[in-house]
Design a protein around this motif. Structure first.
Motif: not given
Ligand code: ZN
Ligand code: ZN
Length: 411
Positions: A122, A156, A379
């Motif tokens: 990410c 996250e 992701h």
């Molecule tokens: Zn993320």
């Protein structure tokens, strides 16, 4: 800092990785140390709440840059204070999140993850590094007031920002800035729109309780399977018929569980799902409607509904004043053409929203697609952000802190 640059030759670093307008801000040494830091974080990704090595490394680096205080907060978070020119001026903050994801990396990068099944997919390796880069800029050219550099764990799982706020470490902060790498935008483009930038991410669980019976004798049952089918359809009318079509919202039923055999009507059915909205008003309306519809459908099918909405992250709605400070900052360091509109609605969640419930600030999208690169989504096991975006994020965050600090001091 150890320099280990693999494929990048140090003689041409600043020329190859810095946009022309950023070249006066970063020396070759700055560039190589930030690249090395990013690659080290990328090679050693850690999941939410397990960022011990990451936090230790980042705390050492910000201390070496001249932070006045470096404090470990909320377990694996770090808050470093950089002195401003006027100690009485308002305090502002810049934030970078630092956690990784449970994904097996497939980028093929020479500095790929050394942790099986864990990956910086990410771009939080970049976010941690640009927060350090902002610290580097602010140590050299301070803001009016002090600036806190916040290295945040557990984004996250949507918990880190809230946990840091609960420690009280940001109680005196008057404005906060952060961003996310985004490969839909080229390196050098920055989105700092006022208004909605990320959606709320809440979940719900509905249990429908009826009366079990033989599958051949439905009149003796109160069938939760038929009730669940009606409920799933009815829930779709929330977005279609209850929410302003000009406001973005999502109601997704992601799981349904009921029954054990073809010829048994079960006693209960359980549905779970996710709810997304881009404004606090829409978010509240969806939650209320889920509960109301669950109860009324249950009633009409002779069932009982137990509906729970679990609040996750709020939506990000950038307030106009702070968004204007961020746009001014991006124009100053990159030129006016660098500031671009978002042009789309993001239904993903981002826990920076918790900060914006407590203080003004701006969450930006920082372009991270290199020349000719793909528009890979975060992701993905193949996701990687262009390294050039480190310097854009660092410079824009540092300048946002300076602009906000000056504006708040004058206010
Ligand atoms: Zn993320
Ligand atoms: Zn992220």
């Amino acid at each position: 800092m150890t320099i280990n640059l693999h494929s990048v030759s140090s003689s041409s670093l600043s020329m190859s990785l810095l946009l022309p307008s950023l070249r006066p801000l970063f020396s070759d040494g700055d560039v190589s140390s930030l690249i090395e830091l990013r690659r080290d974080l990328h090679r050693h990704p850690e999941l939410s709440w397990q960022e011990n090595r990451t936090a230790t490394r980042l705390a050492e680096v910000v201390a070496a840059l001249g932070a006045e205080t470096v404090t470990r907060v909320a377990g694996t978070g770090v808050v470093a204070r950089f002195a401003g020119r006027d100690r009485s001026a308002p305090l502002v903050a810049v934030r970078g999140d630092i956690d990784a994801l449970p994904i097996e990396e497939a980028t093929g990068l020479p500095f790929s993850s050394s942790a099986p099944g864990v990956m910086h997919a990410c771009g939080h390796d970049i976010h941690g590094t640009w927060a350090v880069g902002a610290a580097m800029m602010l140590a050299r050219n301070p803001a009016a007031g002090d600036v806190l550099v916040v290295l945040q764990p557990a984004e996250e799982v949507g918990e880190g920002a809230k946990a840091i706020l609960e420690t009280g470490a940001l109680d005196d902060v008057k404005a906060i800035f952060g961003g996310h790498v985004d490969r839909r935008f080229a390196v050098g483009q920055v989105v700092a729109d006022a208004g909605p930038l990320a959606a709320s991410a809440d979940t719900f669980e509905i249990e429908l309780v009826g009366k079990g019976a033989h599958g051949a004798r439905p009149h003796e049952s109160a069938d939760p399977v038929v009730g669940a089918a009606a409920l799933i359809t009815a829930l779709q009318t929330i977005v279609a018929r209850r929410i302003d079509p000009a406001a973005a919202a999502v109601v997704t039923v992601g799981s349904i569980h009921a029954g054990t055999a073809p010829n048994i009507i079960p006693e209960r059915a359980t549905l779970t799902g996710t709810l997304r909205a881009t404004t606090p008003e829409t978010r509240a309306a969806i939650g209320t409607e889920v509960r109301r519809i669950a109860e009324s459908i249950a009633e009409s099918y002779r069932l009982t509904a137990h509906a729970t909405v679990h609040l996750g992250t709020p939506p990000i709605v950038n307030p106009p004043n702070a968004a204007a400070w961020a746009r001014q900052a991006a124009s100053t360091v990159l030129g006016e053409a660098a500031v671009v509109p978002f042009g789309l609605t993001n239904m993903g969640g981002e826990d920076f929203a918790f900060y914006l419930e407590r203080m003004p600030g701006c969450f930006m999208r920082i372009g991270a697609r290199e020349d000719g690169g793909e528009r890979l989504a975060a992701h993905s096991p193949r996701f990687t952000a262009a390294e050039e975006s480190i310097f854009v994020g660092a410079a824009v965050l540092a300048e946002s802190a300076r602009v906000a600090s000056a504006a708040l001091k004058g206010a």
